[in-house]
Enzyme design. Structure first.
Site, short mmCIF file in Angstrom:
data_model
loop_
_atom_site.label_atom_id
_atom_site.label_comp_id
_atom_site.label_asym_id
_atom_site.label_seq_id
_atom_site.Cartn_x
_atom_site.Cartn_y
_atom_site.Cartn_z
N LYS A 283 -27.44 -22.08 20.37
CA LYS A 283 -26.17 -21.36 20.32
C LYS A 283 -26.20 -20.36 19.17
O LYS A 283 -26.24 -20.73 18.01
CB LYS A 283 -24.98 -22.29 20.11
CG LYS A 283 -23.65 -21.53 20.26
CD LYS A 283 -22.47 -22.27 19.69
CE LYS A 283 -22.27 -22.04 18.22
NZ LYS A 283 -21.84 -20.68 17.85
N GLU B 272 -30.03 -26.52 7.25
CA GLU B 272 -30.34 -25.48 6.27
C GLU B 272 -29.01 -24.86 5.92
O GLU B 272 -28.42 -24.14 6.72
CB GLU B 272 -31.32 -24.48 6.89
CG GLU B 272 -32.11 -23.72 5.84
CD GLU B 272 -31.41 -22.46 5.41
OE1 GLU B 272 -30.57 -22.55 4.48
OE2 GLU B 272 -31.67 -21.41 6.00
N CYS C 126 -28.31 -16.99 2.61
CA CYS C 126 -28.05 -18.30 2.01
C CYS C 126 -28.83 -18.48 0.72
O CYS C 126 -28.41 -19.20 -0.18
CB CYS C 126 -28.39 -19.41 2.99
SG CYS C 126 -29.96 -19.15 3.82
N GLU D 53 -20.33 -20.40 -2.90
CA GLU D 53 -21.13 -19.40 -2.21
C GLU D 53 -20.19 -18.30 -1.68
O GLU D 53 -19.28 -18.58 -0.90
CB GLU D 53 -21.87 -20.05 -1.05
CG GLU D 53 -22.82 -19.11 -0.36
CD GLU D 53 -23.61 -19.79 0.75
OE1 GLU D 53 -23.03 -20.59 1.49
OE2 GLU D 53 -24.81 -19.51 0.86
#
Lengths: 265, 489
Positions: free
Chosen positions: B195, B268, B302, B399
């Site tokens: 997906k 991850e 990331c 983040e």
């Protein structure tokens, strides 16, 4: 007149010391009163393990291997006592041999599990295994000694420090092992051993935010709730074997670090 | 600061430089009006749909299916059937040739994919053309070669495929993340349901045409589209393995969902990487590394070097060079070959960045943004540097996933390590110093899965990538990237 033997008090092993449970509780197992650790004892043990992690993981692999070998030496000296707390001399011998086997892995892991990576560019690039940090271990209920050793040795040989919840029905082998560890050059806090009720202690360890990995080998069937708790800080969950020796058992408690550096003049 | 640097500081700011536009033509991309789900080699007409847009213009590009639980289930069944009826029994050497074919077709159609990637995701064409596409093709090429050599990768372990892998990927590197997921899964003998992210489904849908050209057997790769609901359905479906790249919050939810199921999982997740600059670093190179570390792909990375740790003694020259370099960054049309910083991927992401930047100002950090003209339509954010940042500020902890750098300082190597590791994340870190022994010492002490020394944001299919701590577990890339897709006796 026959001499009255001096009995032993079965205590916890935290940060290289032998405290009673801070809760003052015990439970009866294998005919002895054994310390019944509390949630606070779990937290103290995790703090001790975190404190020991830097020193233990920073030692050379050769050095760690020697410390593990020293554990085997000390176990050998206590064969008779250990035999009383497990299925017998055979199990003790296998346990000692297993520690020796893992001792030899300390300085081979990086070569077997690591790599040098041929990236498409002017960079030197390599991958090395490193310990994941503090590992919580739920020791298998049995075999009392071999199960414990089979889970603890692979976790510590890679440089992790551990908090172990000993077999609830058979905790005496673990207490005996703690006494071995205290005299085997293992820095205090690298292995912490708690005795008590698994049901009470396991969720605390599974949900602790400063534990990096959880070995559920000794959990009795229902691990879903423990795994849910473990997800809170993305713990690595390991379902290991109670009687197996393999470098992959070690790998479950390792991270892989990849380092890049340019090549140039 | 040297005399020369003082002089340079007074020089006219380079943002006065004018460039003629150099747009890449979008003619090469032929989009359909609407797309279904790619299931069992056929297009499945979706029950529900939504519009995917170009974030640089906010114009709709195509109608995309929002997969229902039932549609996800159909895709998983198709993958299961393909696994059982042929793919798992195919010799590794044959699987390898399919993967080699896919790599080649991607190379052949790379410009088309690069333009589409920039169109749907907002990233500069220079990056999609020079980074995403070559790496995606290289990933298939690399894992193709492993397909018939698994027993050499895992001696004495009798590696076997798991079955059906459910894979969920993010919007920052849509095609590259697809390659990271699909290539090792197929090489190991699994079939997949993938997906793509809600906002960037188009390159994955065009990839289905690559599969057609490569004549991959139907059902080996299935693509379902939609938002997080489709992802959640895939996690709960009858898959043998879940691989997720995305936020730490969603990663934790997936780990909780799979608790007790015994399904294999790799995660991850997020990062808040420290990029550590020592006083003996080659400063100009380091400044380029800082820029690349945080402004590459609008900071939608990331492993972005979002916390700059500068040794106090060189704080002033680094900041002054950094600000000057910031003025040369060109923000704008992703399809313009001059563009350095493209569009923010979505309105939601832009709002998140704006919210965190506000918090930085409110908590007391000092903000710097170069003079910059932004396009009127679309989602944009000016490359930003925060100085005077305390470790406790949200911009130093959370983040941001945008072009926003937080600068902190340190005096000693020990302090640098302490601060760099003071985060629940552990995906990556950078170190800049000319002293070799210090590089190796820092590389040992930083608790992160990837360490870039005197470089940053480098990727390669042969190089394992993945996090420590709450940045996830499992590795992608290299021999290590095969392991999550295999079981052993």
């Amino acid at each position: 007149m026959s001499r009255l033997p001096v009995r032993k008090t079965y205590k916890l092993f935290i940060g290289g010391e032998f405290p009673r449970s801070e809760s003052g509780r015990t439970y009866e197992a294998e005919g002895q009163n054994v310390a019944r650790a509390s949630r606070k004892d779990v937290r103290d043990a995790v703090r001790a393990a975190r404190g020991a992690f830097g020193k233990w993981s920073g030692m050379t692999a050769y050095n760690r291997g020697q410390v593990l070998y020293r554990i085997a030496e000390m176990m050998e000296a206590r064969r008779a006592e250990f035999a009383n707390f497990c299925s017998g001399p055979k199990e003790v011998e296998r346990s000692i041999d297993r520690v020796v086997w893992y001792a030899g892995w300390a300085d081979k892991l990086a070569q077997v599990l690591g790599s040098s990576n041929p990236v498409a560019g002017p960079y030197f690039n390599f991958t090395v295994p490193e310990p994941t940090g503090v590992v919580g271990i739920l020791a298998p209920p049995e075999p009392a000694l071999l199960g414990l050793v089979s889970r603890v040795a692979p976790a510590i040989v890679g440089g992790n420090s551990v908090v172990v919840v000993a077999s609830e029905p058979h905790p005496l082998a673990a207490v005996e092992l703690a006494e071995v560890l205290a005299t085997a050059d293992v820095p205090g806090g690298v292995v912490n051993i708690l005795t008590g009720r698994l049901e009470e202690l396991a969720p605390v360890l599974a949900g602790h935010m400063d534990v990096n990995a959880l070995d559920v080998s000794g959990a009795d069937g229902e691990v879903a709730e423990l795994e849910r708790l473990a997800a809170e800080n993305v713990k690595r969950v390991v379902r290991g074997d109670a009687d197996d020796q393999s470098p992959w058992e070690i790998a479950g408690f390792l991270e892989l670090k990849t380092v890049w550096h340019p090549i140039g003049v | 600061m040297t005399e020369l640097e003082r002089k340079q500081d007074r020089a006219p700011i380079p943002s006065g430089w004018e460039y003629a536009t150099a747009p890449e033509s979008r003619e090469i991309v032929q989009l359909r009006e609407r797309y279904g789900h790619f299931v069992g080699g056929e297009w499945l007409e979706p029950k529900e749909s939504y519009a995917t847009i170009d974030p640089a213009s906010e114009e709709p590009l195509a109608e995309i299916g929002q997969a229902t639980d039932e549609e996800v289930g159909l895709a998983v069944s198709a993958a299961r059937e393909a696994f059982e009826n042929g793919w798992s029994a195919l010799p590794g050497s044959e699987r390898a040739k399919y993967l080699f074919r896919i790599a080649r077709v991607l190379q052949e159609r790379s410009r088309e994919f690069a333009v589409l990637e920039s169109l749907n995701g907002g990233k500069p064409i220079r990056e999609s053309r020079d980074v995403d596409l070559p790496l995606a093709a290289a990933h298939f090429f690399y894992y193709a070669g492993w397909a018939d050599k698994l027993e050499y990768a895992f001696p004495n372990r009798k590696p076997q495929p798991l079955g059906v892998a459910g894979q969920i990927i993010p919007w920052n590197f849509p095609l590259l993340m697809l390659a990271w997921k699909i290539a090792p899964a197929l090489a190991a003998g699994n079939t997949v349901v993938l997906k793509p992210a809600e906002t960037t489904p188009l390159s994955a849908l065009l990839f289905c045409d690559v599969l057609r050209q490569a004549e991959l057997p139907p059902g080996v790769v299935n693509i379902v589209t939609g938002d997080g609901r489709a992802g959640a359905a895939l996690v709960k479906a009858e898959v043998d393995k879940v691989a997720f790249t995305g936020s730490t919050d969603v990663g934790k939810a997936i780990q909780r969902e799979l608790a007790g199921t015994g399904k294999k999982l790799t995660l991850e997740l997020g990062g808040k990487a420290a990029n550590v600059i020592f006083d003996d670093a080659a400063l100009d190179q380091a400044v380029e590394g800082i820029i690349n570390g945080i402004y590459f792909n609008q900071g939608h990375v990331c492993c972005a070097g979002s916390r700059l740790l500068v040794q106090e003694s060189i704080y002033e020259p680094v900041i002054s060079k950094l600000k000057r370099r910031l003025q040369t960054l060109r923000v704008g049309d992703p399809l313009d070959k001059n563009t350095d910083v493209g569009a923010i991927n979505s309105r939601a992401q832009l709002e998140k960045i704006e919210e965190l930047v506000r918090s930085g100002e409110e908590e007391g950090a000092e903000i710097y943004q170069p003079p910059c003209r932004l396009p009127e339509k679309g989602y944009w954010f000016v490359p930003t540097v925060f100085t005077n940042v305390a470790q406790s500020y949200r911009i130093a902890q959370e983040e941001i996933f945008g072009p926003v750098l937080s600068v902190l300082t340190f005096r000693t190597p020990d302090e640098a390590v302490e601060k760099a590791n003071n985060t629940p994340y552990g995906l990556s870190a950078g170190v800049w110093t000319e002293k070799g022994s210090r590089i190796l010492s820092m590389a040992q002490k930083l608790r992160a899965g990837v360490i870039w020394a005197n470089t940053y944001n480098r990727f390669d299919p042969s190089s394992p990538f993945g996090g420590y701590k709450e940045s996830g577990f499992g590795r992608e890339g290299g021999r290590h990237g095969l392991e999550p897709y295999l079981k052993f006796e």
